[in-house]
Design a protein around this motif. Structure first.
Motif: not given
Length: 330
Positions: A286-313
Motif C-alpha cells: 500500500l505504501a508503494y502504491a500510494s506514492g510513499f518511498s517505504s512502509a516506514s515512511a508511511l507508518s511515521t506519517a500515518f501515526r503522526r496524522r491519525f494517532g495510530m499505525s496503518p496496521r492498527e487502523f
C-alpha cells in the motif's frame, strides 16, 4: 545565438543616410519582433533608436523614434503568426494601443500586455520613449488561463505594478552587468508579477489569481498523489505555472507543496485501508502504491496524522476486538 546567451546592443538611425532610414527602421524592428506594417508620418527622413537586451527566452527593448504607427493586419497574422506576448511600458510621452475593438492610451505610470497573434495597432508621437518586453506565450496563457489578446491598461504607478516597473528599470540599468541566468531569473519573476497584476491579485481583497492556482493544484495532486515522482516542481511544470506561483498560492492557503502531497497520499492510504478491495495488499504494498518511498515512511506519517499505525487502523476498521489487537501487537 548560442545556448544560454545574453546580448546587449544599441542601434540608431544616426549612421544611415536620411533617405534610407525608414527602410532601415522597418527591417530593424522586424528582425527582432515579427512582420509588421509601418506607417511613417514623415515622407523622407526618420530618426529612431533601440537599446536591446535579450536571452534565449526573454527580450526587453527600450525604443524611441519619430512619430509612427505599427500594425499587425489580419493577413500578417495569418501569414506570420507570433504567439508570444508583449508588455509595453512608456517612460516618456505616450502610446496608443488598439486591439480587439479596444483602445488603451498609455502614459508613464501605465502599461499594457498584448499579443501580436491578433490584429493590432500601436502608435506614438516623436516625444515617446518606452520599453517593450517579449514574453513566451505559455508563461501568460497558463497562469491566466487564456489564449486571447489583451489590451487593458495596467496601473504601474503603485503597489505591485510599481514593483514590476521598478524591476524592468533595474534590468535595463544593470544590463551590462547581468549574466544570462540572472537576466532570465529576474524576467521570470517580472512575468509572474505582471500575470498577478492582470487578474488584480495585488489587492488583498481580490485573491482570485492565487485561489485559482490553489484549486488547480489541489485537483492535480488529488489525481496524481500515487505518483512517487510527484513534487512541487513537477506539478508546476505540468500545470504551466512557475514553482514560485504554486508555492505562493499554497502559502496563502496555509500549506506547502510537500505538505499537500503528503496529506493527499495519507488520505489515499486511509481510503484503501477502509476499502475491502485492498485487503489483500500488505502495508508495504500500500505504501508503494500510494506514492510513499517505504512502509516506514508511511507508518511515521500515518501515526503522526491519525494517532495510530496503518496496521492498527486496518484492524480497527475491520472491527477486530481490542483484546486480539493488543495480543498481536504485544
Amino acid at each position: 545565438m548560442a545556448a544560454n546567451s545574453y546580448l546587449v546592443e544599441t542601434t540608431t538611425t544616426g549612421g544611415v543616410r536620411p533617405r534610407e532610414r525608414r527602410e532601415f527602421w522597418s527591417e530593424h524592428v522586424t528582425s527582432y519582433h515579427c512582420e509588421l506594417d509601418y506607417r511613417y508620418r514623415q515622407s523622407t527622413d526618420f530618426t529612431g533608436g533601440t537599446i536591446r537586451q535579450c536571452s534565449d527566452t526573454y527580450q526587453i527593448v527600450q525604443f524611441w523614434s519619430d512619430e509612427i504607427t505599427y500594425a499587425r493586419t489580419p493577413g500578417l497574422v495569418r501569414r506570420h503568426p507570433d504567439e508570444d506576448y508583449r508588455f509595453l511600458l512608456p517612460l516618456k510621452g505616450g502610446l496608443v494601443v488598439r486591439q480587439d475593438g479596444n483602445q488603451a492610451e498609455l502614459l508613464p505610470g501605465a502599461g499594457s500586455l498584448i499579443t501580436l497573434d491578433a490584429p493590432f495597432e500601436l502608435l506614438h508621437g516623436s516625444d515617446t520613449r518606452a520599453f517593450i518586453m517579449t514574453i513566451p506565450a505559455d508563461e501568460v496563457n497558463g497562469p491566466l488561463n487564456r489564449t486571447s489578446s489583451l489590451a487593458a491598461g495596467l496601473d504601474m504607478s503603485k503597489g505591485l505594478g510599481r514593483v514590476a516597473a521598478d524591476m524592468m528599470r533595474g534590468l535595463f540599468e544593470e544590463r551590462d552587468t547581468l549574466s544570462a541566468p540572472q537576466f532570465d531569473a529576474v524576467c521570470a519573476r517580472l512575468v509572474e508579477l505582471l500575470c498577478m497584476l492582470v487578474v488584480g491579485d495585488d489587492r488583498p481583497d481580490v485573491p482570485g489569481h492565487l485561489a485559482e492556482v490553489e484549486a488547480m493544484v489541489r485537483r492535480y495532486v488529488r489525481r496524481h498523489a500515487a505518483d512517487p515522482e510527484l513534487n512541487g516542481a513537477s506539478m508546476a511544470r505540468e500545470l504551466g505555472w512557475s514553482l514560485r506561483q504554486v508555492q505562493l498560492a499554497l502559502h496563502h492557503a496555509g500549506t506547502t507543496p510537500r505538505e499537500l502531497i503528503r496529506e493527499e497520499r495519507l488520505r489515499l492510504v486511509r481510503e484503501r485501508l477502509l476499502h475491502p478491495g485492498y485487503r489483500h495488499m500488505t502495508i508495504t504494498e500500500l505504501a508503494y502504491a500510494s506514492g510513499f518511498s517505504s512502509a516506514s515512511a508511511l507508518s511515521t506519517a500515518f501515526r503522526r496524522r491519525f494517532g495510530m499505525s496503518p496496521r492498527e487502523f486496518r484492524r480497527e476498521a475491520a472491527g477486530e476486538p481490542a483484546e486480539r489487537r493488543r495480543a498481536l501487537t504485544g
